[in-house]
Design an enzyme around this catalytic site. Structure first.
Site, PDB file in Angstrom:
ATOM      1  N   LYS A  29      39.951  26.240  36.163  1.00  0.00           N
ATOM      2  CA  LYS A  29      40.413  27.633  36.273  1.00  0.00           C
ATOM      3  C   LYS A  29      41.787  27.779  36.934  1.00  0.00           C
ATOM      4  CE  LYS A  29      35.798  29.642  36.706  1.00  0.00           C
ATOM      5  NZ  LYS A  29      34.975  30.646  37.398  1.00  0.00           N
ATOM      6  N   ASP A  44      35.858  37.271  36.615  1.00  0.00           N
ATOM      7  CA  ASP A  44      34.777  36.964  37.574  1.00  0.00           C
ATOM      8  C   ASP A  44      34.594  38.072  38.616  1.00  0.00           C
ATOM      9  OD1 ASP A  44      34.077  34.504  36.455  1.00  0.00           O
ATOM     10  OD2 ASP A  44      35.531  33.412  37.675  1.00  0.00           O
TER      11      ASP A  44
END
Ligand code: ATR
Length: 291
Positions: free
Chosen positions: A77, A113
Protein backbone atom coordinates in the site's frame (compact mmCIF):
# COMPACT_ATOMS: atom_id res chain seq x y z
CA UNK A 1 -18.65 -25.65 -32.70
CA UNK A 2 -21.27 -24.00 -30.56
CA UNK A 3 -20.17 -20.91 -28.69
CA UNK A 4 -19.36 -21.73 -25.09
CA UNK A 5 -19.70 -18.86 -22.66
CA UNK A 6 -18.06 -21.00 -20.00
CA UNK A 7 -17.76 -18.94 -16.82
CA UNK A 8 -19.26 -15.89 -18.51
CA UNK A 9 -15.96 -14.18 -19.24
CA UNK A 10 -15.77 -13.03 -22.85
CA UNK A 11 -13.91 -10.48 -24.99
CA UNK A 12 -15.86 -7.56 -23.48
CA UNK A 13 -15.25 -8.49 -19.84
CA UNK A 14 -13.75 -5.66 -17.81
CA UNK A 15 -10.94 -6.89 -15.57
CA UNK A 16 -10.20 -6.11 -11.92
CA UNK A 17 -8.01 -7.60 -9.24
CA UNK A 18 -6.20 -7.39 -5.92
CA UNK A 19 -2.42 -7.24 -5.57
CA UNK A 20 -1.02 -8.62 -2.32
CA UNK A 21 1.52 -10.92 -0.65
CA UNK A 22 0.09 -13.11 0.75
CA UNK A 23 -3.21 -12.89 -1.10
CA UNK A 24 -4.53 -16.47 -1.14
CA UNK A 25 -6.95 -15.87 1.74
CA UNK A 26 -8.34 -12.59 0.43
CA UNK A 27 -12.13 -12.32 0.45
CA UNK A 28 -12.03 -9.48 -2.08
CA UNK A 29 -12.55 -11.65 -5.20
CA UNK A 30 -15.58 -13.31 -3.61
CA UNK A 31 -17.00 -9.95 -2.52
CA UNK A 32 -16.38 -7.94 -5.71
CA UNK A 33 -17.45 -10.70 -8.10
CA UNK A 34 -20.71 -10.90 -6.14
CA UNK A 35 -21.09 -7.12 -6.53
CA UNK A 36 -20.58 -7.38 -10.30
CA UNK A 37 -23.01 -10.27 -10.50
CA UNK A 38 -25.73 -8.44 -8.56
CA UNK A 39 -25.37 -5.27 -10.65
CA UNK A 40 -25.21 -7.19 -13.96
CA UNK A 41 -21.75 -5.92 -14.90
CA UNK A 42 -19.67 -7.91 -17.39
CA UNK A 43 -16.64 -7.78 -15.12
CA UNK A 44 -14.30 -10.19 -13.36
CA UNK A 45 -12.04 -9.81 -10.32
CA UNK A 46 -9.07 -12.05 -9.48
CA UNK A 47 -6.30 -12.24 -6.87
CA UNK A 48 -2.68 -11.70 -7.94
CA UNK A 49 0.23 -12.78 -5.78
CA UNK A 50 2.67 -9.91 -6.31
CA UNK A 51 6.01 -10.60 -4.65
CA UNK A 52 8.34 -7.89 -3.33
CA UNK A 53 10.32 -6.28 -6.15
CA UNK A 54 7.68 -6.91 -8.81
CA UNK A 55 5.10 -4.28 -7.88
CA UNK A 56 6.24 -1.73 -10.45
CA UNK A 57 5.88 -4.25 -13.29
CA UNK A 58 2.50 -5.34 -11.95
CA UNK A 59 1.25 -1.74 -11.92
CA UNK A 60 2.49 -1.23 -15.46
CA UNK A 61 0.55 -4.37 -16.29
CA UNK A 62 -2.69 -2.60 -15.26
CA UNK A 63 -2.04 -0.08 -18.05
CA UNK A 64 -0.80 -2.63 -20.58
CA UNK A 65 -3.69 -5.04 -20.06
CA UNK A 66 -6.35 -2.37 -19.65
CA UNK A 67 -7.61 -3.43 -16.22
CA UNK A 68 -10.20 -0.92 -14.98
CA UNK A 69 -9.25 -1.18 -11.34
CA UNK A 70 -7.14 -2.88 -8.73
CA UNK A 71 -7.10 -3.11 -4.96
CA UNK A 72 -3.72 -3.09 -3.27
CA UNK A 73 -3.15 -4.80 0.02
CA UNK A 74 -0.35 -5.77 2.40
CA UNK A 75 2.57 -5.16 1.93
CA UNK A 76 2.23 -2.90 -1.14
CA UNK A 77 0.00 0.00 0.00
CA UNK A 78 2.87 2.43 0.61
CA UNK A 79 5.22 1.55 -2.25
CA UNK A 80 2.49 1.68 -4.89
CA UNK A 81 2.17 5.45 -4.38
CA UNK A 82 5.43 5.85 -6.37
CA UNK A 83 4.11 4.13 -9.49
CA UNK A 84 0.83 5.99 -10.07
CA UNK A 85 0.07 9.07 -12.18
CA UNK A 86 -2.08 10.82 -9.60
CA UNK A 87 -2.90 10.37 -5.91
CA UNK A 88 -6.15 11.56 -4.34
CA UNK A 89 -5.50 14.18 -1.64
CA UNK A 90 -6.69 11.97 1.25
CA UNK A 91 -4.61 9.01 0.08
CA UNK A 92 -1.63 11.34 -0.20
CA UNK A 93 -2.19 12.62 3.34
CA UNK A 94 -2.46 9.05 4.64
CA UNK A 95 0.57 8.03 2.55
CA UNK A 96 -1.06 4.80 1.37
CA UNK A 97 -3.22 3.62 -1.53
CA UNK A 98 -5.57 0.63 -1.49
CA UNK A 99 -7.56 1.34 -4.66
CA UNK A 100 -6.38 2.19 -8.19
CA UNK A 101 -8.66 3.51 -10.92
CA UNK A 102 -7.44 3.22 -14.52
CA UNK A 103 -8.84 5.99 -16.69
CA UNK A 104 -7.61 5.20 -20.19
CA UNK A 105 -4.11 4.41 -19.07
CA UNK A 106 -3.92 7.09 -16.39
CA UNK A 107 -3.74 5.53 -12.92
CA UNK A 108 -5.15 7.34 -9.90
CA UNK A 109 -4.74 6.06 -6.33
CA UNK A 110 -7.30 6.34 -3.53
CA UNK A 111 -7.50 5.13 0.04
CA UNK A 112 -10.90 3.74 1.02
CA UNK A 113 -9.86 2.12 4.34
CA UNK A 114 -10.46 5.12 6.63
CA UNK A 115 -13.72 6.22 4.99
CA UNK A 116 -14.84 2.58 4.93
CA UNK A 117 -14.20 2.38 8.66
CA UNK A 118 -16.08 5.59 9.39
CA UNK A 119 -19.09 4.53 7.29
CA UNK A 120 -19.21 1.23 9.13
CA UNK A 121 -18.90 2.92 12.54
CA UNK A 122 -21.78 5.28 11.77
CA UNK A 123 -24.08 2.77 10.10
CA UNK A 124 -23.50 -0.29 12.27
CA UNK A 125 -22.70 1.20 15.66
CA UNK A 126 -24.65 4.47 15.26
CA UNK A 127 -21.62 6.27 16.66
CA UNK A 128 -21.29 9.99 15.99
CA UNK A 129 -17.62 10.90 16.04
CA UNK A 130 -17.64 14.67 16.49
CA UNK A 131 -16.47 15.70 19.95
CA UNK A 132 -15.53 12.19 21.10
CA UNK A 133 -12.39 10.93 22.80
CA UNK A 134 -10.89 8.03 20.86
CA UNK A 135 -8.09 5.60 21.66
CA UNK A 136 -6.36 3.81 18.79
CA UNK A 137 -4.42 0.66 19.63
CA UNK A 138 -1.56 0.38 17.12
CA UNK A 139 0.23 2.96 15.02
CA UNK A 140 0.72 1.24 11.65
CA UNK A 141 -0.88 1.80 8.26
CA UNK A 142 -4.39 0.90 9.40
CA UNK A 143 -4.17 3.26 12.40
CA UNK A 144 -2.99 6.04 10.11
CA UNK A 145 -5.97 5.73 7.74
CA UNK A 146 -8.49 5.37 10.56
CA UNK A 147 -6.94 8.18 12.64
CA UNK A 148 -6.96 10.50 9.65
CA UNK A 149 -10.64 9.76 8.92
CA UNK A 150 -11.67 10.15 12.60
CA UNK A 151 -9.81 13.47 12.84
CA UNK A 152 -11.57 14.68 9.67
CA UNK A 153 -14.91 13.73 11.25
CA UNK A 154 -14.18 15.98 14.20
CA UNK A 155 -13.00 13.67 16.99
CA UNK A 156 -12.03 15.96 19.88
CA UNK A 157 -9.14 13.88 21.20
CA UNK A 158 -7.20 10.96 19.75
CA UNK A 159 -4.89 8.92 21.96
CA UNK A 160 -2.62 6.50 20.10
CA UNK A 161 -1.27 3.61 22.14
CA UNK A 162 1.35 1.40 20.56
CA UNK A 163 3.86 -1.28 21.57
CA UNK A 164 6.57 0.99 20.16
CA UNK A 165 5.75 4.30 21.84
CA UNK A 166 7.87 6.38 19.45
CA UNK A 167 5.66 5.32 16.53
CA UNK A 168 2.57 6.35 18.50
CA UNK A 169 4.15 9.74 19.16
CA UNK A 170 4.95 10.19 15.47
CA UNK A 171 1.40 9.41 14.42
CA UNK A 172 0.02 11.68 17.14
CA UNK A 173 2.16 14.54 15.88
CA UNK A 174 1.01 13.89 12.34
CA UNK A 175 -2.71 13.96 13.30
CA UNK A 176 -2.41 16.93 15.64
CA UNK A 177 -3.61 19.57 13.22
CA UNK A 178 -7.12 20.45 14.42
CA UNK A 179 -7.32 17.57 16.92
CA UNK A 180 -5.88 17.15 20.38
CA UNK A 181 -3.61 14.07 20.12
CA UNK A 182 -1.25 12.08 22.29
CA UNK A 183 1.01 9.10 21.62
CA UNK A 184 1.73 6.60 24.42
CA UNK A 185 3.12 3.11 25.00
CA UNK A 186 0.71 0.21 25.63
CA UNK A 187 1.76 0.13 29.30
CA UNK A 188 0.25 3.62 29.76
CA UNK A 189 -3.22 2.63 28.48
CA UNK A 190 -4.47 2.11 32.05
CA UNK A 191 -3.70 5.72 32.93
CA UNK A 192 -5.57 7.17 29.93
CA UNK A 193 -8.57 4.93 29.34
CA UNK A 194 -11.00 6.70 31.68
CA UNK A 195 -13.01 9.12 29.60
CA UNK A 196 -12.38 7.26 26.34
CA UNK A 197 -15.63 6.86 24.36
CA UNK A 198 -14.29 4.69 21.56
CA UNK A 199 -11.34 2.28 21.60
CA UNK A 200 -10.24 0.74 18.30
CA UNK A 201 -7.93 -2.22 17.79
CA UNK A 202 -6.08 -1.41 14.54
CA UNK A 203 -3.55 -4.24 14.92
CA UNK A 204 -3.85 -7.89 13.87
CA UNK A 205 -3.94 -9.02 17.52
CA UNK A 206 -6.76 -11.56 17.92
CA UNK A 207 -6.86 -12.50 14.26
CA UNK A 208 -7.13 -16.15 13.24
CA UNK A 209 -5.29 -18.37 14.17
CA UNK A 210 -4.18 -16.56 17.37
CA UNK A 211 -7.76 -15.99 18.43
CA UNK A 212 -7.08 -15.97 22.19
CA UNK A 213 -4.99 -12.77 22.02
CA UNK A 214 -6.38 -9.46 23.22
CA UNK A 215 -4.76 -6.06 22.50
CA UNK A 216 -5.23 -4.73 26.07
CA UNK A 217 -5.97 -6.28 29.44
CA UNK A 218 -9.75 -6.94 29.44
CA UNK A 219 -10.07 -5.36 32.92
CA UNK A 220 -9.35 -1.98 31.34
CA UNK A 221 -12.57 -2.07 29.31
CA UNK A 222 -15.35 -0.09 30.94
CA UNK A 223 -19.08 -0.07 30.21
CA UNK A 224 -20.12 3.09 28.44
CA UNK A 225 -17.38 2.82 25.85
CA UNK A 226 -17.68 1.47 22.33
CA UNK A 227 -15.11 -1.23 21.64
CA UNK A 228 -14.24 -1.59 17.97
CA UNK A 229 -12.01 -4.15 16.29
CA UNK A 230 -10.82 -4.07 12.66
CA UNK A 231 -10.13 -7.81 12.79
CA UNK A 232 -13.04 -9.68 11.11
CA UNK A 233 -11.70 -13.24 11.15
CA UNK A 234 -13.08 -14.37 13.56
CA UNK A 235 -16.18 -12.18 13.27
CA UNK A 236 -16.23 -11.88 17.07
CA UNK A 237 -12.74 -11.49 18.49
CA UNK A 238 -11.79 -12.12 22.09
CA UNK A 239 -11.51 -8.32 22.54
CA UNK A 240 -15.17 -7.94 21.53
CA UNK A 241 -16.27 -10.89 23.69
CA UNK A 242 -14.54 -9.40 26.73
CA UNK A 243 -16.09 -6.02 25.99
CA UNK A 244 -19.60 -7.49 25.77
CA UNK A 245 -19.06 -9.35 29.04
CA UNK A 246 -18.19 -6.02 30.70
CA UNK A 247 -21.26 -4.21 29.38
CA UNK A 248 -19.52 -2.20 26.66
CA UNK A 249 -20.97 -1.71 23.18
CA UNK A 250 -19.11 -3.53 20.39
CA UNK A 251 -18.37 -2.99 16.71
CA UNK A 252 -16.74 -5.72 14.57
CA UNK A 253 -14.33 -5.37 11.66
CA UNK A 254 -16.39 -6.87 8.85
CA UNK A 255 -18.10 -3.59 8.01
CA UNK A 256 -14.81 -1.80 7.38
CA UNK A 257 -13.80 -4.51 4.92
CA UNK A 258 -17.19 -4.40 3.17
CA UNK A 259 -17.29 -0.61 2.89
CA UNK A 260 -13.68 -0.18 1.74
CA UNK A 261 -14.66 -2.57 -1.08
CA UNK A 262 -17.96 -0.75 -1.63
CA UNK A 263 -16.15 2.58 -2.07
CA UNK A 264 -13.70 0.94 -4.49
CA UNK A 265 -16.64 -0.45 -6.50
CA UNK A 266 -18.18 3.03 -6.56
CA UNK A 267 -14.96 4.67 -7.79
CA UNK A 268 -14.62 2.08 -10.55
CA UNK A 269 -18.21 1.94 -11.77
CA UNK A 270 -19.80 5.24 -10.72
CA UNK A 271 -22.70 3.17 -9.33
CA UNK A 272 -23.80 2.55 -5.71
CA UNK A 273 -22.35 -0.71 -4.43
CA UNK A 274 -24.69 -3.55 -3.39
CA UNK A 275 -23.19 -3.51 0.10
CA UNK A 276 -25.71 -5.90 1.67
CA UNK A 277 -25.11 -8.61 -0.95
CA UNK A 278 -21.36 -8.11 -0.51
CA UNK A 279 -21.66 -8.47 3.26
CA UNK A 280 -23.86 -11.52 3.03
CA UNK A 281 -21.46 -13.53 0.85
CA UNK A 282 -18.35 -12.67 2.92
CA UNK A 283 -20.15 -13.34 6.20
CA UNK A 284 -21.38 -16.70 4.92
CA UNK A 285 -17.90 -17.68 3.80
CA UNK A 286 -16.36 -16.73 7.17
CA UNK A 287 -19.08 -18.55 9.09
CA UNK A 288 -18.71 -21.70 6.98
CA UNK A 289 -14.93 -21.63 7.40
CA UNK A 290 -15.36 -21.49 11.19
CA UNK A 291 -17.61 -24.60 11.28
P1 ATR B 1 -1.03 -2.36 9.24
O1 ATR B 1 -0.74 -1.71 7.92
O2 ATR B 1 -1.91 -3.56 9.14
O3 ATR B 1 -1.49 -1.40 10.28
P2 ATR B 1 1.66 -2.32 10.24
O4 ATR B 1 1.87 -1.01 9.59
O5 ATR B 1 2.74 -3.35 10.15
O6 ATR B 1 0.36 -3.02 9.70
O7 ATR B 1 1.32 -2.03 11.79
C1 ATR B 1 1.10 -3.06 12.69
C2 ATR B 1 0.74 -2.45 14.05
O8 ATR B 1 0.36 -3.50 14.94
C3 ATR B 1 1.89 -1.72 14.71
O9 ATR B 1 1.36 -0.65 15.46
C4 ATR B 1 2.48 -2.81 15.61
O10 ATR B 1 3.21 -2.32 16.73
P3 ATR B 1 4.75 -1.86 16.58
O11 ATR B 1 4.75 -0.49 15.96
O12 ATR B 1 5.27 -1.84 17.97
O13 ATR B 1 5.41 -2.89 15.71
C5 ATR B 1 1.22 -3.49 16.07
N1 ATR B 1 1.46 -4.87 16.49
C6 ATR B 1 1.62 -5.93 15.68
N2 ATR B 1 1.78 -7.06 16.41
C7 ATR B 1 1.71 -6.70 17.71
C8 ATR B 1 1.79 -7.42 18.95
N3 ATR B 1 1.93 -8.74 18.98
N4 ATR B 1 1.65 -6.72 20.10
C9 ATR B 1 1.48 -5.38 20.07
N5 ATR B 1 1.40 -4.65 18.93
C10 ATR B 1 1.51 -5.30 17.77
Amino acid sequence: MAANRGNGIDTSTVMFGVFGDPVAHSKSPLMLNRAFEVTGANAAYAAFHIRPGTLRDAVNGIRALGFRGVNVTIPHKLEVVDYLDEIDEHARAIGAVNTIVNDQGRLKGYNTDGIGYVRSLKEEAGFSIAGQTVMLLGAGGAARGIGYALAKEGAARIIIANRTASKAEELAAYLSEGTDTEGIGLEAVATRIDGVNLVVNTTKIGMHPKIEECPIAPELIHPGMLVSDIVYNPLETRFLREAKARGAAVHGGLGMFIYQGAYAFEYWTGQPAPAEAMREIVERSLTEAAL
